[in-house]
Design an enzyme around this catalytic site. Structure first.
Site, short mmCIF file in Angstrom:
data_model
loop_
_atom_site.label_atom_id
_atom_site.label_comp_id
_atom_site.label_asym_id
_atom_site.label_seq_id
_atom_site.Cartn_x
_atom_site.Cartn_y
_atom_site.Cartn_z
N ARG A 279 0.85 -1.21 0.00
CA ARG A 279 0.00 0.00 0.00
C ARG A 279 0.87 1.25 0.00
O ARG A 279 0.60 2.23 -0.67
CB ARG A 279 -0.96 0.01 1.20
CG ARG A 279 -1.67 1.35 1.36
CD ARG A 279 -2.97 1.29 2.13
NE ARG A 279 -2.87 0.53 3.36
CZ ARG A 279 -2.26 0.95 4.49
NH1 ARG A 279 -1.70 2.14 4.53
NH2 ARG A 279 -2.20 0.18 5.54
N TYR B 278 -16.48 15.98 -15.88
CA TYR B 278 -16.83 14.57 -15.75
C TYR B 278 -17.88 14.40 -14.64
O TYR B 278 -17.76 14.98 -13.56
CB TYR B 278 -15.55 13.79 -15.42
CG TYR B 278 -15.78 12.33 -15.24
CD1 TYR B 278 -16.11 11.53 -16.32
CD2 TYR B 278 -15.66 11.73 -14.00
CE1 TYR B 278 -16.33 10.18 -16.16
CE2 TYR B 278 -15.88 10.37 -13.83
CZ TYR B 278 -16.22 9.61 -14.93
OH TYR B 278 -16.44 8.27 -14.76
N ASP C 36 -7.76 18.27 -15.19
CA ASP C 36 -8.01 16.89 -15.57
C ASP C 36 -7.64 16.77 -17.05
O ASP C 36 -8.32 17.30 -17.92
CB ASP C 36 -9.49 16.54 -15.33
CG ASP C 36 -9.81 15.08 -15.64
OD1 ASP C 36 -9.12 14.49 -16.48
OD2 ASP C 36 -10.78 14.56 -15.06
N LYS D 225 -8.57 5.48 -19.48
CA LYS D 225 -8.91 5.94 -20.82
C LYS D 225 -7.69 5.80 -21.75
O LYS D 225 -7.25 4.70 -21.98
CB LYS D 225 -9.44 7.37 -20.74
CG LYS D 225 -10.48 7.58 -19.60
CD LYS D 225 -11.75 6.78 -19.79
CE LYS D 225 -12.65 6.76 -18.55
NZ LYS D 225 -12.99 8.04 -17.95
C1 PLP Z 1 -13.36 8.52 -16.72
C2 PLP Z 1 -12.97 9.87 -16.28
C3 PLP Z 1 -12.69 10.14 -14.93
C4 PLP Z 1 -12.85 9.10 -13.84
O1 PLP Z 1 -12.00 8.03 -14.03
P1 PLP Z 1 -12.30 6.53 -13.53
O2 PLP Z 1 -11.08 5.83 -13.96
O3 PLP Z 1 -13.56 6.08 -14.21
O4 PLP Z 1 -12.49 6.60 -12.06
C5 PLP Z 1 -12.30 11.43 -14.61
N1 PLP Z 1 -12.20 12.39 -15.52
C6 PLP Z 1 -12.47 12.17 -16.82
C7 PLP Z 1 -12.35 13.29 -17.80
C8 PLP Z 1 -12.88 10.92 -17.24
O5 PLP Z 1 -13.16 10.70 -18.53
#
Ligand code: PLP
Length: 380
Positions: free
Chosen positions: A46, A98, A170, A195
């Protein structure tokens, strides 16, 4: 060294003991201590794990940053980055964000005593107008989800610094191949590695990348204490994805650009939102801020929700699914899916109308995607 060289070589030199050219998966929860007074670099997974460390080092390098931290998901990374705020603090956020980030703001942070203002006008002045004396953080997505709006990270960073505020971006949609927010002055970069970084729709993960040592300590401490860490296998999968990020992003973009141009001329389409099109309201800013426009494509159909339903029902290559950034093309209805939890009124305030279609353009042949899309848009 250039991006693609770093992606393949950093932290991933052949194992000195076995010669293995891929980094090993250290599937171990704990590591033997030398003696009662000394532990090795790793002692409990961890807190730290060699495979995670290799991924974190790659993530930092690809963003040209000093520090990278890997998390169990993008929302875990978001939650960790948000440890810079405390009850009583205020956040200015983009409005087109998001859905999971919105949920963190409204369901976790607000009850905890943090206030949030969503900048309805995504210009720098629009964000600045929302700043209060207790504002601690500006949060934005650029390109945003699902409207693919672009915010001026450099101008906003200047405004944030002037007001003693941190700025977090982000960077999931652009990926570090097309955009480096830290170089534009941002303090913190967040990714959903689920992603483009993972890139194959086979792993959930997140990352925080940053330069500031004190902020890194705060967020790393949170990572160790709260424990939303990715397992070694998941780290390995993201590392494998990173090695091909450049060639995937270039191809995602080429396919997206091809379809965006096609859709813009199509009689069934009301509007196309793609930062690479000259018709996009922030096209010039996107050209300045990014080295490419990415693989996400949003458009509005004539005929409202029934037209969207008809389209997604007839597409064959585009799977109807919530995620994005993988090798396969996906289609989503923001109103029914990713922002389905919001009220119709909230969605409209964010500019998310029922007739929007969001596509994650994959790596299939552009001609096959074109034929599928045109076929599904043609009159029945
Ligand atoms: C999918 C996504 C998230 C969250 O990510 P997870 O891996 O699903 O927890 C945050 N910001 C954006 C822009 C996303 O597309």
């Amino acid at each position: 060294m250039q991006f693609e060289t770093l992606a393949i070589h950093d932290g991933q030199t052949p194992d000195p003991v076995t010669g293995s050219v891929t980094f090993p998966v250290f599937q171990s929860s704990t590591f033997e201590r030398e003696d009662l007074n000394h532990h090795r670099e790793f002692f409990y997974s961890r807190i730290g794990n060699p495979t995670r460390k290799a991924l974190e080092s790659s993530l930092a390098l690809l963003e040209n940053a000093r520090f990278g931290l890997a998390f169990a998901s993008g929302v875990a990374a978001t939650m960790a980055a948000l440890q810079v705020v405390r009850p009583g603090d205020h956040i200015v956020s983009g409005i087109d964000i998001y859905g999971g980030t919105y949920r963190i703001f409204e369901q976790l942070l607000r009850p905890w005593g943090v206030s949030i203002t969503y900048a309805e006008d995504e210009s720098t002045e629009g964000y600045e107008a929302c700043i209060r004396p207790e504002t601690r953080l500006i949060w934005l997505e650029s390109p945003s989800n699902p409207l693919l709006r672009i915010s001026d990270i450099r101008a906003l960073s200047v405004a944030a610094k002037r007001n003693g505020i941190l700025i977090a971006v982000d960077n999931t949609f652009a990926s570090p191949y097309f955009q480096h927010p830290l170089e534009h002055g941002a303090d913190i970069v967040v990714h959903s590695t689920t992603k483009y970084l993972g890139g194959h729709s086979d792993v959930i993960g997140g990352a925080v990348v940053l330069d500031d040592e004190a902020l890194h300590r705060t967020i790393k401490n949170y990572q160790a204490a709260a424990g939303a860490i990715p397992g070694p296998w998941d780290c390995w999968l993201v590392m494998r994805g990173l090695k091909t990020l450049k060639i995937r992003m270039k191809e995602h973009e080429a396919n997206a650009m091809h379809l965006a141009r096609l859709l813009e001329k199509h009689p069934a389409v009301e509007q196309v939102l793609y930062p690479g099109l000259p018709s996009h309201p922030q096209h010039e800013l996107a050209k300045r801020q990014m080295s490419g426009f990415g693989g996400m494509l949003t458009f509005a159909l004539k005929g409202g929700l029934p037209a969207v339903e008809n389209l997604v029902g007839r597409l064959k290559l585009f799977a109807l699914a919530d995620s994005l950034g993988g090798v396969e093309s996906l289609v989503a209805s923001p109103a029914k899916m990713t922002l389905g939890a919001l009220s119709a009124e909230e969605r409209l305030k964010r500019g998310c109308s029922d007739n929007l279609v969001r596509m994650s353009i994959g790596l299939e042949h552009a001609g096959d995607l074109e034929a599928d899309l045109l076929g599904a848009l043609s009159p029945p």
